[in-house]
Design a protein around this motif. Structure first.
Motif, PDB file in Angstrom:
ATOM      1  N   ILE A 148       0.838  -1.193   0.000  1.00  0.00           N
ATOM      2  CA  ILE A 148       0.000   0.000   0.000  1.00  0.00           C
ATOM      3  C   ILE A 148       0.875   1.246   0.000  1.00  0.00           C
ATOM      4  N   SER A 149       0.439   2.268  -0.729  1.00  0.00           N
ATOM      5  CA  SER A 149       1.142   3.545  -0.731  1.00  0.00           C
ATOM      6  C   SER A 149       0.125   4.682  -0.687  1.00  0.00           C
ATOM      7  N   CYS A 150       0.200   5.500   0.373  1.00  0.00           N
ATOM      8  CA  CYS A 150      -0.672   6.671   0.519  1.00  0.00           C
ATOM      9  C   CYS A 150       0.174   7.923   0.358  1.00  0.00           C
ATOM     10  N   ASN A 151      -0.143   8.737  -0.621  1.00  0.00           N
ATOM     11  CA  ASN A 151       0.609   9.979  -0.799  1.00  0.00           C
ATOM     12  C   ASN A 151       0.247  11.029   0.241  1.00  0.00           C
ATOM     13  N   LEU A 152      -0.914  10.882   0.876  1.00  0.00           N
ATOM     14  CA  LEU A 152      -1.277  11.771   1.977  1.00  0.00           C
ATOM     15  C   LEU A 152      -2.221  11.014   2.898  1.00  0.00           C
ATOM     16  N   LEU A 153      -1.741  10.733   4.094  1.00  0.00           N
ATOM     17  CA  LEU A 153      -2.500   9.964   5.077  1.00  0.00           C
ATOM     18  C   LEU A 153      -2.796  10.848   6.279  1.00  0.00           C
ATOM     19  N   ASN A 154      -4.047  10.853   6.693  1.00  0.00           N
ATOM     20  CA  ASN A 154      -4.460  11.688   7.819  1.00  0.00           C
ATOM     21  C   ASN A 154      -4.578  10.834   9.075  1.00  0.00           C
ATOM     22  N   VAL A 155      -3.932  11.291  10.139  1.00  0.00           N
ATOM     23  CA  VAL A 155      -4.055  10.674  11.453  1.00  0.00           C
ATOM     24  C   VAL A 155      -4.866  11.641  12.305  1.00  0.00           C
ATOM     25  N   ALA A 156      -6.123  11.282  12.560  1.00  0.00           N
ATOM     26  CA  ALA A 156      -7.039  12.165  13.284  1.00  0.00           C
ATOM     27  C   ALA A 156      -7.212  11.662  14.710  1.00  0.00           C
ATOM     28  N   ILE A 157      -7.108  12.590  15.672  1.00  0.00           N
ATOM     29  CA  ILE A 157      -7.202  12.259  17.091  1.00  0.00           C
ATOM     30  C   ILE A 157      -8.402  13.007  17.673  1.00  0.00           C
ATOM     31  N   PRO A 158      -9.510  12.308  17.913  1.00  0.00           N
ATOM     32  CA  PRO A 158     -10.685  12.991  18.481  1.00  0.00           C
ATOM     33  C   PRO A 158     -10.518  13.220  19.971  1.00  0.00           C
ATOM     34  N   LEU A 159     -10.912  14.394  20.426  1.00  0.00           N
ATOM     35  CA  LEU A 159     -10.856  14.712  21.858  1.00  0.00           C
ATOM     36  C   LEU A 159     -12.233  14.650  22.497  1.00  0.00           C
ATOM     37  N   ASP A 160     -13.269  14.453  21.675  1.00  0.00           N
ATOM     38  CA  ASP A 160     -14.641  14.347  22.159  1.00  0.00           C
ATOM     39  C   ASP A 160     -15.318  13.160  21.473  1.00  0.00           C
ATOM     40  N   THR A 161     -16.316  12.599  22.127  1.00  0.00           N
ATOM     41  CA  THR A 161     -17.053  11.468  21.550  1.00  0.00           C
ATOM     42  C   THR A 161     -17.946  11.931  20.408  1.00  0.00           C
ATOM     43  N   THR A 162     -17.881  11.193  19.313  1.00  0.00           N
ATOM     44  CA  THR A 162     -18.778  11.407  18.177  1.00  0.00           C
ATOM     45  C   THR A 162     -19.538  10.111  17.929  1.00  0.00           C
ATOM     46  N   LYS A 163     -20.871  10.182  18.028  1.00  0.00           N
ATOM     47  CA  LYS A 163     -21.708   9.027  17.717  1.00  0.00           C
ATOM     48  C   LYS A 163     -22.293   9.192  16.323  1.00  0.00           C
ATOM     49  N   PRO A 164     -22.600   8.089  15.642  1.00  0.00           N
ATOM     50  CA  PRO A 164     -23.231   8.205  14.319  1.00  0.00           C
ATOM     51  C   PRO A 164     -24.466   9.101  14.384  1.00  0.00           C
ATOM     52  N   GLY A 165     -24.511  10.090  13.491  1.00  0.00           N
ATOM     53  CA  GLY A 165     -25.610  11.041  13.476  1.00  0.00           C
ATOM     54  C   GLY A 165     -25.321  12.332  14.212  1.00  0.00           C
ATOM     55  N   ASP A 166     -24.203  12.363  14.963  1.00  0.00           N
ATOM     56  CA  ASP A 166     -23.833  13.584  15.692  1.00  0.00           C
ATOM     57  C   ASP A 166     -23.289  14.669  14.774  1.00  0.00           C
ATOM     58  N   GLY A 167     -22.817  14.296  13.619  1.00  0.00           N
ATOM     59  CA  GLY A 167     -22.083  15.219  12.766  1.00  0.00           C
ATOM     60  C   GLY A 167     -20.595  14.964  12.890  1.00  0.00           C
ATOM     61  N   GLY A 168     -19.796  15.905  12.410  1.00  0.00           N
ATOM     62  CA  GLY A 168     -18.353  15.696  12.390  1.00  0.00           C
ATOM     63  C   GLY A 168     -17.951  14.842  11.209  1.00  0.00           C
ATOM     64  N   PHE A 169     -16.844  14.125  11.351  1.00  0.00           N
ATOM     65  CA  PHE A 169     -16.219  13.410  10.243  1.00  0.00           C
ATOM     66  C   PHE A 169     -17.175  12.446   9.543  1.00  0.00           C
ATOM     67  N   VAL A 170     -17.175  12.543   8.209  1.00  0.00           N
ATOM     68  CA  VAL A 170     -17.919  11.608   7.363  1.00  0.00           C
ATOM     69  C   VAL A 170     -17.027  11.190   6.198  1.00  0.00           C
ATOM     70  N   ILE A 171     -17.286  10.005   5.668  1.00  0.00           N
ATOM     71  CA  ILE A 171     -16.468   9.474   4.581  1.00  0.00           C
ATOM     72  C   ILE A 171     -17.308   8.556   3.711  1.00  0.00           C
ATOM     73  N   ILE A 172     -16.979   8.483   2.427  1.00  0.00           N
ATOM     74  CA  ILE A 172     -17.588   7.509   1.526  1.00  0.00           C
ATOM     75  C   ILE A 172     -16.620   6.334   1.424  1.00  0.00           C
ATOM     76  N   PRO A 173     -16.884   5.243   2.114  1.00  0.00           N
ATOM     77  CA  PRO A 173     -15.955   4.112   2.082  1.00  0.00           C
ATOM     78  C   PRO A 173     -15.725   3.614   0.656  1.00  0.00           C
ATOM     79  N   GLY A 174     -14.463   3.339   0.334  1.00  0.00           N
ATOM     80  CA  GLY A 174     -14.112   2.822  -0.984  1.00  0.00           C
ATOM     81  C   GLY A 174     -13.900   3.873  -2.041  1.00  0.00           C
TER      82      GLY A 174
END
Length: 307
Positions: A148-174
């Motif tokens: 695997i080779s990622c030209n830009l990889l993000n390491v995200a560190i959450p400081l608060d709990t995010t539950k599905p539907g809360d908002g915040g980070f979203v992604i389209i898998p694949g």
């Protein structure tokens, strides 16, 4: 530390993101939270043309913008220290070696973001191809011959709990493997959320989210149980690749204050075989040694240590 498992490798290749659960001690999360609270004056709000949201689904109340700060490594002690320690998180190092290659480097300077209740999110962005269907080499993801080779990889560190539907980070898998630009009808997110193409994953303090910037991702307005959503972003790329250029201005002086393990990831881009230091999976510092005879010849030809 143990390396990436076959299951984790498969899931990252399949989905473009991976969540490492409960790997950062609560004391480190508390230290980061306290440091941010003590330095709120350093944060800047995105307003007007600087807002990240153009589409209705992402704009929140239309008033509150995201708050950003990117100079945590230079904050006064002790507030800077936890962010410096996050440069070399022991459990994360083997994953970065796997996904970016040994000798990986911090690309963008770290970023801390804050969303208040109903503050704007961030329109879907990133992706394997741009809006014209051209391959996005700056962000690209590739996997060849089992590597695997990622030209830009993000390491995200959450400081608060995010539950599905809360908002915040979203992604389209694949989506890191998409060969066509996202249609506007999907980018607006109504159809995405109705058909569950868009994932808003559970994230807890102590977790680490890894995702390739080649995956189409964004952030929804914040509606969680806490007043704010606070997240740290550390972005990495392969040893000989660069997207940002912050290392040219700040890293030389900063490096003098860091541990050898932290300093390694601030090197300028060049290939590992030219005596590049790197972090081994166990967190120790290693180096890829160039043949001394070749180095002597380089010096003869170029009248410099390195070509």
């Amino acid at each position: 530390m143990s390396g990436i498992t076959a299951q984790q490798r498969y899931l990252f290749d399949l989905r473009g993101f991976l969540i490492l659960r409960n790997i950062i001690p609560s004391s480190e999360i508390s230290a980061a939270s306290e440091a941010i609270s003590a330095n709120m004056a350093r944060f800047h709000e995105r307003t007007g043309g600087l807002r990240n949201s153009r589409l209705k689904e992402f704009e929140g109340d239309g008033v509150k913008g995201r708050l950003d700060c990117g100079n945590m490594l230079q904050w006064e002690k002790p507030h800077c220290e936890v962010f410096r320690r996050f440069l070399a998180i022991p459990h994360v190092v083997p994953f970065l070696n796997e996904l970016c290659g040994k000798g990986y480097r911090l690309d963008h300077l770290p970023l801390a973001i804050i969303q208040h209740q109903n503050a704007e999110g961030f329109d879907l962005h990133g992706g394997n191809v741009d809006e014209n269907g051209e391959w996005m080499t700056d962000l690209s993801y590739d996997c060849r011959y089992g590597k695997i080779s990622c030209n830009l990889l993000n390491v995200a560190i959450p400081l608060d709990t995010t539950k599905p539907g809360d908002g915040g980070f979203v992604i389209i898998p694949g989506s890191h493997k998409a060969n066509f630009p996202i249609p506007a009808s999907l980018a607006e997110c109504d159809e995405l959320t109705q058909n569950h193409y868009l994932v808003n994953p559970l994230l807890n303090p102590g977790d680490v989210l890894l995702f390739t910037e080649a995956a189409t991702h964004g952030a929804m307005p914040w509606h969680g149980s806490t007043d704010t959503r606070r997240t740290l972003f550390y972005r990495y790329c392969p040893a000989n690749f660069a997207y940002g250029r912050g290392y040219l201005e700040k890293n030389e002086n900063l490096a003098k204050e860091l541990t050898p393990e932290q300093r390694v990831v601030l090197q300028a881009p060049f290939v590992p075989r030219l005596n590049r230091e790197h972090l081994e999976d166990d967190g120790s510092v290693g180096v890829s040694q160039r043949n001394k005879e070749k180095m002597a010849y380089d010096k003869l030809v170029f009248e410099a240590d390195y070509f």
